[in-house]
Design a protein around this motif. Sequence first.
Motif, PDB file in Angstrom:
ATOM      1  N   CYS A 118       0.858  -1.184   0.000  1.00 30.39           N
ATOM      2  CA  CYS A 118       0.000   0.000   0.000  1.00 30.39           C
ATOM      3  C   CYS A 118       0.893   1.232   0.000  1.00 30.39           C
ATOM      4  O   CYS A 118       1.760   1.366   0.853  1.00 30.39           O
ATOM      5  CB  CYS A 118      -0.913   0.000   1.221  1.00 30.39           C
ATOM      6  SG  CYS A 118      -1.767   1.565   1.443  1.00 30.39           S
TER       7      CYS A 118
ATOM      8  N   VAL B 223       0.151   4.168   0.681  1.00 31.16           N
ATOM      9  CA  VAL B 223      -0.188   5.134   1.736  1.00 31.16           C
ATOM     10  C   VAL B 223       0.507   4.750   3.040  1.00 31.16           C
ATOM     11  O   VAL B 223       1.181   5.558   3.651  1.00 31.16           O
ATOM     12  CB  VAL B 223      -1.711   5.212   1.953  1.00 31.16           C
ATOM     13  CG1 VAL B 223      -2.040   6.292   2.975  1.00 31.16           C
ATOM     14  CG2 VAL B 223      -2.422   5.485   0.640  1.00 31.16           C
ATOM     15  N   CYS B 224       0.358   3.494   3.452  1.00 35.70           N
ATOM     16  CA  CYS B 224       0.878   3.105   4.769  1.00 35.70           C
ATOM     17  C   CYS B 224       2.044   2.131   4.697  1.00 35.70           C
ATOM     18  O   CYS B 224       2.623   1.795   5.721  1.00 35.70           O
ATOM     19  CB  CYS B 224      -0.242   2.512   5.620  1.00 35.70           C
ATOM     20  SG  CYS B 224      -0.851   0.926   5.017  1.00 35.70           S
TER      21      CYS B 224
ATOM     22  N   HIS C  66      -8.665  -2.725   1.307  1.00 31.27           N
ATOM     23  CA  HIS C  66      -7.813  -1.982   2.238  1.00 31.27           C
ATOM     24  C   HIS C  66      -7.825  -0.461   2.049  1.00 31.27           C
ATOM     25  O   HIS C  66      -7.853   0.280   3.026  1.00 31.27           O
ATOM     26  CB  HIS C  66      -6.372  -2.502   2.136  1.00 31.27           C
ATOM     27  CG  HIS C  66      -5.398  -1.660   2.865  1.00 31.27           C
ATOM     28  ND1 HIS C  66      -5.280  -1.678   4.241  1.00 31.27           N
ATOM     29  CD2 HIS C  66      -4.518  -0.716   2.427  1.00 31.27           C
ATOM     30  CE1 HIS C  66      -4.361  -0.807   4.603  1.00 31.27           C
ATOM     31  NE2 HIS C  66      -3.885  -0.214   3.534  1.00 31.27           N
TER      32      HIS C  66
ATOM     33  N   HIS D 286      -8.078   4.269   4.126  1.00 32.79           N
ATOM     34  CA  HIS D 286      -7.458   5.575   3.944  1.00 32.79           C
ATOM     35  C   HIS D 286      -8.451   6.559   3.319  1.00 32.79           C
ATOM     36  O   HIS D 286      -8.061   7.627   2.854  1.00 32.79           O
ATOM     37  CB  HIS D 286      -6.218   5.449   3.050  1.00 32.79           C
ATOM     38  CG  HIS D 286      -5.195   4.498   3.580  1.00 32.79           C
ATOM     39  ND1 HIS D 286      -4.637   4.638   4.825  1.00 32.79           N
ATOM     40  CD2 HIS D 286      -4.658   3.376   3.046  1.00 32.79           C
ATOM     41  CE1 HIS D 286      -3.770   3.647   5.014  1.00 32.79           C
ATOM     42  NE2 HIS D 286      -3.776   2.865   3.962  1.00 32.79           N
TER      43      HIS D 286
ATOM     44  N   GLU E  35      -5.482   1.154  11.657  1.00 35.21           N
ATOM     45  CA  GLU E  35      -5.319  -0.278  11.558  1.00 35.21           C
ATOM     46  C   GLU E  35      -5.057  -0.984  12.869  1.00 35.21           C
ATOM     47  O   GLU E  35      -5.464  -2.104  13.087  1.00 35.21           O
ATOM     48  CB  GLU E  35      -4.216  -0.606  10.547  1.00 35.21           C
ATOM     49  CG  GLU E  35      -4.798  -0.581   9.160  1.00 35.21           C
ATOM     50  CD  GLU E  35      -3.746  -0.534   8.086  1.00 35.21           C
ATOM     51  OE1 GLU E  35      -2.733  -1.208   8.239  1.00 35.21           O
ATOM     52  OE2 GLU E  35      -3.965   0.173   7.096  1.00 35.21           O
TER      53      GLU E  35
HETATM   54 ZN   LIG Z   1      -2.546   1.301   3.601  1.00 34.07          ZN
END
Ligand SMILES: [Zn+2]
Length: 269
Positions: free
Chosen positions: A11, A13-14, A24, A28, A151
């Motif tokens: 991912c 983003v994370c 997932h 976000h 998360e």
């Molecule tokens: Zn993520």
Amino acid sequence: MPKKLSPTVKCEVCYNRYKSLVGHVKKHGLTVKEYKKKYEGAAVVSSLTRRRMQLSRLRYVLKKRGAKPEKYKTEKALKLALAHRGRKHTPEAREKIRKARLGSKLSKEHKLAISAGLLGHEVSEETRKKLSQVEFTEERRRNISQAQSAEKSNTWKGGVSRHLYFGKGKYRLKKIFGEPLKCFFPGCDKVEGKNTKSVDCHHLDGDHENNPLDGSNWLPLCRKHHMLVDGRLRSSTPEEVEKARDLASKVHADHMKENYVGEVKAYHE
Ligand SMILES: [Zn+2]
Ligand SMILES: [Zn+2]
Ligand SMILES: [Zn+2]
């Protein structure tokens, strides 16, 4: 050898890895379409899944076109068909494509991920030098902390940040400070896995987001000494905290003087 296909996808983003990002990215606040747009067509399924989808689609197309069954029965036959599908580019076109690719710049975040050893790309020393100067953007910081709280509640232990910087299984920390990890506070005998479950990683300047990959801002400490050095131990006076911090800086400097290994780039090297 063909490139090894990964069963997971990262991912953007994370930085966590999942089999698929389809569900997932909602965490976000993004739809798959928005995610792909924001991260310039980043993959939402793993390369392994993508390959499987390609193969099954090809199998379907070949079958529909009435190709002989042996052409699409085995994986090998399919791969061959896959390699030869479509038209070949002319040398001029190929040169054009090459030039276009040269010009496309990586995003700052992407570069950072590479420098943090998260993408597993091989880069030249010179590139690495440049990448090590790339800083976290405010937006990236926000994204990561948002993802972490979404998360799992992120205490230091088991938090996403540990995986990001310290490496899987604290790989990077161990490379820099030795294995098993121990509390570096003078006179302390705490050793991870022996008489304490886990050793903390203290940030010398107090900034958890300042994580040079050579460990120059890190120091493994047991929970008690970490709390003391952070000034979170209620029973300690400001003078004691001050003194503890000086000691921490000193043992860190001593360790680095003797054992400096430089930036540890990837989990496995
Ligand atoms: Zn993520
Ligand atoms: Zn600390
Ligand atoms: Zn200790």
